[in-house]
Enzyme design. Structure first.
Site, PDB file in Angstrom:
ATOM      1  CE  LYS A  14      -0.793  -0.373   4.781  1.00  0.00           C
ATOM      2  NZ  LYS A  14      -0.144   0.673   5.533  1.00  0.00           N
ATOM      3  NE  ARG A  89      -1.576   1.095  12.299  1.00  0.00           N
ATOM      4  CZ  ARG A  89      -0.646   1.476  11.641  1.00  0.00           C
ATOM      5  NH1 ARG A  89      -0.547   2.184  10.929  1.00  0.00           N
ATOM      6  NH2 ARG A  89       0.407   0.981  12.054  1.00  0.00           N
ATOM      7  NE  ARG A 123       9.528  -6.482   6.117  1.00  0.00           N
ATOM      8  CZ  ARG A 123       8.549  -6.031   6.664  1.00  0.00           C
ATOM      9  NH1 ARG A 123       7.674  -4.995   6.087  1.00  0.00           N
ATOM     10  NH2 ARG A 123       8.312  -6.119   7.946  1.00  0.00           N
ATOM     11  NE  ARG A 156      12.084  -4.613   8.278  1.00  0.00           N
ATOM     12  CZ  ARG A 156      11.781  -3.520   7.934  1.00  0.00           C
ATOM     13  NH1 ARG A 156      11.213  -2.567   8.938  1.00  0.00           N
ATOM     14  NH2 ARG A 156      12.022  -3.000   6.855  1.00  0.00           N
ATOM     15  NE  ARG A 167       4.306  -7.685  11.872  1.00  0.00           N
ATOM     16  CZ  ARG A 167       5.298  -8.235  12.052  1.00  0.00           C
ATOM     17  NH1 ARG A 167       6.258  -8.581  12.989  1.00  0.00           N
ATOM     18  NH2 ARG A 167       6.060  -8.346  10.551  1.00  0.00           N
TER      19      ARG A 167
HETATM   20  P1  AMP Z   1       3.446   2.171  10.228  1.00  0.00           P
HETATM   21  O1  AMP Z   1       4.592   2.741   9.591  1.00  0.00           O
HETATM   22  O2  AMP Z   1       2.113   2.683   9.787  1.00  0.00           O
HETATM   23  O3  AMP Z   1       3.432   0.876  10.432  1.00  0.00           O
HETATM   24  O4  AMP Z   1       3.501   2.885  11.792  1.00  0.00           O
HETATM   25  C1  AMP Z   1       4.432   2.636  12.680  1.00  0.00           C
HETATM   26  C2  AMP Z   1       3.908   2.764  14.235  1.00  0.00           C
HETATM   27  O5  AMP Z   1       3.581   4.071  14.458  1.00  0.00           O
HETATM   28  C3  AMP Z   1       2.997   1.779  14.587  1.00  0.00           C
HETATM   29  O6  AMP Z   1       3.283   0.533  14.991  1.00  0.00           O
HETATM   30  C4  AMP Z   1       2.183   2.636  15.685  1.00  0.00           C
HETATM   31  O7  AMP Z   1       2.940   2.370  16.857  1.00  0.00           O
HETATM   32  C5  AMP Z   1       2.359   3.992  15.192  1.00  0.00           C
HETATM   33  N1  AMP Z   1       1.270   4.574  14.271  1.00  0.00           N
HETATM   34  C6  AMP Z   1       1.402   4.728  13.117  1.00  0.00           C
HETATM   35  N2  AMP Z   1      -0.150   5.096  12.734  1.00  0.00           N
HETATM   36  C7  AMP Z   1      -0.743   5.094  13.669  1.00  0.00           C
HETATM   37  C8  AMP Z   1      -2.438   5.230  14.104  1.00  0.00           C
HETATM   38  N3  AMP Z   1      -2.989   5.517  12.880  1.00  0.00           N
HETATM   39  N4  AMP Z   1      -2.852   5.230  15.311  1.00  0.00           N
HETATM   40  C9  AMP Z   1      -2.135   4.708  16.081  1.00  0.00           C
HETATM   41  N5  AMP Z   1      -0.685   4.341  16.160  1.00  0.00           N
HETATM   42  C10 AMP Z   1      -0.019   4.444  14.835  1.00  0.00           C
END
Ligand code: AMP
Length: 217
Positions: A14, A89, A123, A156, A167
């Site tokens: 995405k 989220r 990855r 990772r 997940r």
């Molecule tokens: P991502 O790169 O989108 O996987 O985000 C990395 C981390 O940022 C996630 O594991 C959360 O800890 C936090 N995070 C990102 N977007 C959100 C969201 N919309 N709501 C809450 N936490 C978020």
């Protein structure tokens, strides 16, 4: 004004599709995860407050996220539109977004769990410089060695089958209600995330009525 949300599990591509949407369209890509990581790396006050939560893979509080999203969108550098990635989220974030911004469409990138798992297991990360590789589509020239610094490539830590399955399940549980909410409003467009990157991008643009990408060179 185009206001898109892109949704899909980790490894669905995405982020890649959202970034490609910028080419030749002036659509701005907003990744909430990138904004949070920038704050953590830059040691801002916000960064210090959320560093631990993000490192542990938990969700940052809705109040913080809503303020981050609002502050970002208040910059109004998106005269043509934006595509937001990593948000919403949960249901509260979705409701906040629906109330505050009239969303044009939600792009759901659909990929079966076994395909996403294969992609994530492929990855690799350079243990020296942190560069990303993927043994499916961006292999290093020498196996297990970084092309740039020669460092050893490693998966990772949290990219192992049990953690990935957990997940993915979490993603499905959390996102089904959000997608339902958007679906009831007739906003969701579903795309086959198993298509090759360029084909999928062309399909998305065609369905959104956006111009095609001009080939490089
Ligand atoms: P991502 O790169 O989108 O996987 O985000 C990395 C981390 O940022 C996630 O594991 C959360 O800890 C936090 N995070 C990102 N977007 C959100 C969201 N919309 N709501 C809450 N936490 C978020």
């Amino acid at each position: 004004m185009r206001k898109y949300v892109v949704m899909g599990p980790q490894g669905s591509g995405k982020g890649t599709q959202a970034k490609l949407l910028r080419e030749g369209t002036e659509i701005v890509h907003i990744s909430v995860g990138d904004i949070l990581r920038w704050n953590i790396q830059s040691h801002t006050k916000l960064g210090a407050a959320i560093a631990r939560t993000v490192a542990e893979g938990h969700l940052v509080s809705d109040d913080v996220i809503e303020s981050v999203v609002k502050t970002r969108l208040d910059q109004h550098d998106w005269n043509f539109g934006f595509v937001i990635d990593g948000f919403p989220r949960n249901e509260r974030q979705a409701l906040f977004f629906l109330e505050s911004y009239d969303i044009t469409a939600v792009l759901e990138i659909d990929v079966p769990d076994h395909v996403v798992t294969e992609r994530i297991l492929a990855r690799r990360l350079c243990s020296e410089c942190g560069l990303d590789y993927n043994l499916i589509h961006s292999r290093p020239a020498v196996p297990d060695r970084c092309d740039v610094c020669g460092g050893v490539l490693k998966p990772r830590e949290d990219d192992e089958p049990d953690a990935i399955a957990r997940r993915l399940q979490e993603y499905r549980e959390r996102n089904q209600p959000i997608l339902e909410l958007f679906r009831k409003k007739g906003l969701v467009l579903r795309f086959d995330g198993e298509l090759p990157i360029d084909t999928l991008q062309a399909e998305i643009r065609s369905q959104l009525g956006l111009p095609g990408r001009v080939p490089a060179g």
